[in-house]
Design an enzyme around this catalytic site. Structure first.
Site, PDB file in Angstrom:
ATOM      1  N   TRP A  48       0.826  -1.205   0.000  1.00 40.69           N
ATOM      2  CA  TRP A  48       0.000   0.000   0.000  1.00 40.69           C
ATOM      3  C   TRP A  48       0.866   1.262   0.000  1.00 40.69           C
ATOM      4  O   TRP A  48       0.693   2.157   0.805  1.00 40.69           O
ATOM      5  CB  TRP A  48      -0.950   0.026   1.203  1.00 40.69           C
ATOM      6  CG  TRP A  48      -1.736  -1.238   1.368  1.00 40.69           C
ATOM      7  CD1 TRP A  48      -1.451  -2.243   2.248  1.00 40.69           C
ATOM      8  CD2 TRP A  48      -2.889  -1.653   0.643  1.00 40.69           C
ATOM      9  NE1 TRP A  48      -2.374  -3.252   2.111  1.00 40.69           N
ATOM     10  CE2 TRP A  48      -3.273  -2.900   1.134  1.00 40.69           C
ATOM     11  CE3 TRP A  48      -3.638  -1.078  -0.380  1.00 40.69           C
ATOM     12  CZ2 TRP A  48      -4.368  -3.610   0.638  1.00 40.69           C
ATOM     13  CZ3 TRP A  48      -4.725  -1.774  -0.864  1.00 40.69           C
ATOM     14  CH2 TRP A  48      -5.083  -3.011  -0.363  1.00 40.69           C
ATOM     15  N   PHE A  51     -23.934   4.344 -14.708  1.00 45.72           N
ATOM     16  CA  PHE A  51     -25.001   5.036 -13.989  1.00 45.72           C
ATOM     17  C   PHE A  51     -25.676   4.134 -12.959  1.00 45.72           C
ATOM     18  O   PHE A  51     -26.254   4.619 -11.992  1.00 45.72           O
ATOM     19  CB  PHE A  51     -26.051   5.597 -14.957  1.00 45.72           C
ATOM     20  CG  PHE A  51     -26.927   4.562 -15.596  1.00 45.72           C
ATOM     21  CD1 PHE A  51     -28.149   4.239 -15.029  1.00 45.72           C
ATOM     22  CD2 PHE A  51     -26.536   3.901 -16.757  1.00 45.72           C
ATOM     23  CE1 PHE A  51     -28.965   3.286 -15.605  1.00 45.72           C
ATOM     24  CE2 PHE A  51     -27.341   2.951 -17.340  1.00 45.72           C
ATOM     25  CZ  PHE A  51     -28.563   2.637 -16.766  1.00 45.72           C
ATOM     26  N   THR A  52     -25.569   2.820 -13.127  1.00 44.29           N
ATOM     27  CA  THR A  52     -26.244   1.900 -12.202  1.00 44.29           C
ATOM     28  C   THR A  52     -25.655   1.951 -10.795  1.00 44.29           C
ATOM     29  O   THR A  52     -26.272   1.437  -9.854  1.00 44.29           O
ATOM     30  CB  THR A  52     -26.208   0.452 -12.719  1.00 44.29           C
ATOM     31  OG1 THR A  52     -24.848   0.044 -12.876  1.00 44.29           O
ATOM     32  CG2 THR A  52     -26.944   0.334 -14.045  1.00 44.29           C
TER      33      THR A  52
END
Length: 153
Positions: free
Chosen positions: A63, A80-81
């Site tokens: 990380w 868009f969902t």
């Protein structure tokens, strides 16, 4: 709202034709809220390009590196969902930006990524098209980023 997945390889097909393909990097599923504006686009672009989710191969530290530090790719997909909610058993997308306005907003977001990073390292799909998005997850690692709820930084 955005979802980010770390991947080894990813590609997008529309009507059986590959429109984008990219090596290791980030797949960014882009949901555009009806209230999103330039400040949201700036925030999302900055956070995606700078979030440290990759290991540092030299130090072994997990990380530790961003997509830019590794010269990896970014694959943007309009979705868009992501702003869908269930009304009974049927999805409702009323809080997603309307398609005509969202297409312009999405195009400016893609352009912002290309200007902020490297035009050749940023790929995208076809707005509004039915796409097949394939990727080989790395981890898997999937993170959610919401410009409406930015942390203090």
């Amino acid at each position: 709202m955005e979802f980010h997945q770390k991947f080894v390889i990813g590609w997008i097909q529309v009507e059986g034709r590959t429109v984008s393909e990219i090596g290791p990097g980030l797949l960014v599923l882009v949901g555009i809220h009806e209230n999103d504006g330039e400040g949201d686009a700036e925030y999302i672009c900055r956070k995606v390009l700078n979030m440290r989710i990759f290991p540092n191969e030299k130090t072994g530290k997990a990380w530790d590196q961003s997509v830019m530090q590794r010269n990896s790719g970014v694959l943007l997909v309009s979705q868009f969902t992501l702003y869908g909610v269930l009304k009974g058993n049927k999805p409702d997308f009323h809080v997603a930006m309307p398609p005509q306005k969202a297409e312009t907003f999405y195009a400016s977001l893609v352009d912002r990524f290309r200007r902020s990073y490297s035009p050749d390292s940023v790929k995208d799909g076809v707005f509004g098209a039915k796409m097949k998005v394939d990727l080989v997850n790395d981890g898997p690692v999937t993170l959610q980023l919401d410009s409406a709820k930015p942390e203090k930084d």
